[in-house]
Design an enzyme around this catalytic site. Structure first.
Site, PDB file in Angstrom:
ATOM      1  N   SER A  30       0.806  -1.220   0.000  1.00 58.24           N
ATOM      2  CA  SER A  30       0.000   0.000   0.000  1.00 58.24           C
ATOM      3  C   SER A  30       0.843   1.275   0.000  1.00 58.24           C
ATOM      4  CB  SER A  30      -0.976   0.016   1.182  1.00 58.24           C
ATOM      5  OG  SER A  30      -0.308  -0.235   2.391  1.00 58.24           O
ATOM      6  N   HIS A  41       1.127   5.247   4.300  1.00 57.17           N
ATOM      7  CA  HIS A  41       0.262   5.660   3.197  1.00 57.17           C
ATOM      8  C   HIS A  41       0.538   7.105   2.792  1.00 57.17           C
ATOM      9  CE1 HIS A  41      -2.955   2.373   4.221  1.00 57.17           C
ATOM     10  NE2 HIS A  41      -1.796   1.876   3.820  1.00 57.17           N
TER      11      HIS A  41
END
Length: 213
Positions: free
Chosen positions: A128, A180
């Site tokens: 991610s 992220h």
């Protein structure tokens, strides 16, 4: 539900682009090794295979800024990341080319893991960080090519998705929001550098339109 997700992912992979597929296949192979070595949710296995562990990075294991982007924790984790990548990777791979796609992907994964290292002490792993970099790339392309309505709309929609995801990250335990954010910013930064110094904006748009036809 998971079987249904696997079917959707497989059908999407048939439509995807070469490098995107290769990355997903590598992730799946690594995931299988995780299972064979004791399980993808086993902390010892994750550490052994290169998860981000601050204490070990402090001892000089800097490769842990790279290896976590190829590890996943549980089946749902790899399915979600693979689905996100197969839906966004082809856009960047076609738009900027495979070489720049790979540079953005790897750079974002590293910047995401560096930010996670700086701001979080928890063990982390997952693609991610790199995928948020791809999100950042798409948002940046939308800003650079505002005169092209399709690209602008794609970038705008991606920005909404990123904002929603980051808000949800705040309320979800176990989610590495710093990774992220770092990945997203890395994607924005590298894409900006590429578009400013390595390509002609006009040439990129013309090439994109030609490929769409």
């Amino acid at each position: 539900m998971k079987k249904y997700a696997i079917v959707i992912l497989y059908s999407k992979m048939l439509e995807g682009d070469f490098l995107t597929k290769i990355i997903i296949i590598i992730n799946i192979i690594v995931f299988i090794f995780e299972i064979l070595n004791g399980g993808s949710t086993n902390t010892n296995v994750l550490i052994m295979m290169g998860a981000k562990v601050n204490e070990l990075i402090n001892t000089g294991e800097y490769y842990r800024f790279i290896t976590p982007m190829f590890l996943h924790i549980g089946l749902t984790h790899i399915l979600m990341n693979s689905y996100a990548l197969i839906n966004t990777g082809p856009f960047v791979e076609k738009f900027l080319g495979r070489f720049y796609f790979l540079i953005i992907y790897l750079f974002s994964g590293i910047t995401g893991n560096v930010c996670s290292y700086l701001f979080s002490d928890t063990i982390s792993a997952g693609a991610s960080t790199a995928i948020f970099g791809i999100f950042g790339c798409i948002v940046t392309c939308g800003l650079f090519f505002r005169k092209d309505k399709a690209i602008k709309r794609t970038g705008k929609n991606m920005l909404y998705i990123v904002i929603v995801n980051l808000i949800l990250n705040i309320f979800q335990p176990g989610i590495d929001i710093y990774g992220h954010l770092g990945g997203f910013l890395g994607g924005v930064l590298m894409t900006t550098i590429i578009l400013l110094f390595k390509t002609s904006n006009t040439k990129v748009v013309k090439l994109w339109k030609k490929k769409k036809l």
